[in-house]
Write a protein that holds these residues in place. Structure first.
Motif, PDB file in Angstrom:
ATOM      1  N   VAL A  50       0.855  -1.178   0.000  1.00 15.50           N
ATOM      2  CA  VAL A  50       0.000   0.000   0.000  1.00 15.50           C
ATOM      3  C   VAL A  50       0.894   1.231   0.000  1.00 15.50           C
ATOM      4  O   VAL A  50       1.886   1.302   0.728  1.00 15.50           O
ATOM      5  CB  VAL A  50      -0.922   0.015   1.243  1.00 15.50           C
ATOM      6  N   ILE A  52       0.975   5.676  -1.635  1.00 14.00           N
ATOM      7  CA  ILE A  52       0.258   6.809  -2.199  1.00 14.00           C
ATOM      8  C   ILE A  52       1.043   7.284  -3.409  1.00 14.00           C
ATOM      9  O   ILE A  52       2.243   7.033  -3.532  1.00 14.00           O
ATOM     10  CB  ILE A  52       0.091   7.961  -1.183  1.00 14.00           C
ATOM     11  N   TYR A  62      -4.529   6.632  -3.341  1.00 10.21           N
ATOM     12  CA  TYR A  62      -3.993   5.430  -2.717  1.00 10.21           C
ATOM     13  C   TYR A  62      -3.598   4.461  -3.823  1.00 10.21           C
ATOM     14  O   TYR A  62      -4.250   4.374  -4.863  1.00 10.21           O
ATOM     15  CB  TYR A  62      -5.043   4.780  -1.799  1.00 10.21           C
ATOM     16  N   LEU A  94      -0.043   7.707   6.008  1.00  8.29           N
ATOM     17  CA  LEU A  94      -1.011   6.660   6.327  1.00  8.29           C
ATOM     18  C   LEU A  94      -1.074   6.297   7.809  1.00  8.29           C
ATOM     19  O   LEU A  94      -1.913   5.493   8.206  1.00  8.29           O
ATOM     20  CB  LEU A  94      -0.694   5.394   5.520  1.00  8.29           C
ATOM     21  N   THR A  97      -4.245   4.845   9.783  1.00  6.09           N
ATOM     22  CA  THR A  97      -5.307   4.554   8.821  1.00  6.09           C
ATOM     23  C   THR A  97      -5.937   3.182   9.072  1.00  6.09           C
ATOM     24  O   THR A  97      -5.251   2.235   9.429  1.00  6.09           O
ATOM     25  CB  THR A  97      -4.744   4.617   7.387  1.00  6.09           C
ATOM     26  N   PHE A 112     -10.014   3.329   2.600  1.00  2.00           N
ATOM     27  CA  PHE A 112      -9.042   3.778   3.586  1.00  2.00           C
ATOM     28  C   PHE A 112      -9.674   4.881   4.425  1.00  2.00           C
ATOM     29  O   PHE A 112      -9.993   5.948   3.916  1.00  2.00           O
ATOM     30  CB  PHE A 112      -7.775   4.283   2.896  1.00  2.00           C
ATOM     31  N   ASN A 114      -8.701   7.339   6.736  1.00  2.00           N
ATOM     32  CA  ASN A 114      -7.416   7.942   7.068  1.00  2.00           C
ATOM     33  C   ASN A 114      -7.614   9.226   7.871  1.00  2.00           C
ATOM     34  O   ASN A 114      -8.165  10.197   7.352  1.00  2.00           O
ATOM     35  CB  ASN A 114      -6.657   8.230   5.765  1.00  2.00           C
ATOM     36  N   GLN A 117      -6.341  12.435   6.139  1.00  2.00           N
ATOM     37  CA  GLN A 117      -6.957  12.893   4.899  1.00  2.00           C
ATOM     38  C   GLN A 117      -7.741  14.165   5.183  1.00  2.00           C
ATOM     39  O   GLN A 117      -8.575  14.204   6.075  1.00  2.00           O
ATOM     40  CB  GLN A 117      -7.879  11.805   4.356  1.00  2.00           C
TER      41      GLN A 117
END
Length: 141
Positions: A50, A52, A62, A94, A97, A112, A114, A117
């Motif tokens: 995972v 970004i 993501y 992250l 998350t 996600f 998060n 965010q």
């Protein structure tokens, strides 16, 4: 004349207590179930990576890939029978998350949740994320 020095009775210096950071990613039962199913068909030793990437109308998105390679500073989360590798460059974005898997009438997807965010675009494919301030998170900021 020589003088023998005696051990100092002063207490040893201690560093300030650090608050522990939350796990990079928490995996829900639904996400773990889906990942186990997907990874069962992959070659042995495969994990989900995972990260970004820059792009989209909100600035970032993501990214998920399969991997058998773990870089020296990647974070590895092993939980509920699955292994998720978090890309080194994504860790601060992250941190904390929750990775979930949602199914509704028209789609199924990993989601996600998060705390870093700050916004997302209308289609939900692109997000704006602020990295964690590690100084504040460790009590040093």
């Amino acid at each position: 004349m020589s003088v023998a020095s005696e051990p100092s009775a002063a207490a040893p210096a201690t560093s300030p207590a650090k608050r522990s950071l939350p796990p990079v990613i928490r995996i829900t039962d639904a996400a773990a179930d889906q990942l186990r199913e997907i990874l069962a068909a992959a070659e042995p030793g495969t994990a989900l990576r995972v990260g970004i990437e820059n792009g989209g109308c909100a600035g970032m998105s993501y990214k998920m890939d399969f991997t058998t390679q773990i870089a020296p500073f990647d974070s590895v989360v092993e939980d509920k029978g699955v292994k998720v590798v978090v890309d080194t460059k994504a860790v601060l974005f992250l941190l904390g998350t929750e990775m979930d898997f949602k199914t509704d009438k028209v789609s199924s997807q990993f989601v996600f949740n998060n705390p870093n965010q700050t916004s997302s675009c209308g289609c939900g494919e692109s997000v704006a994320i602020t990295p964690v301030d590690t100084g504040a998170a460790s009590g040093q900021g």
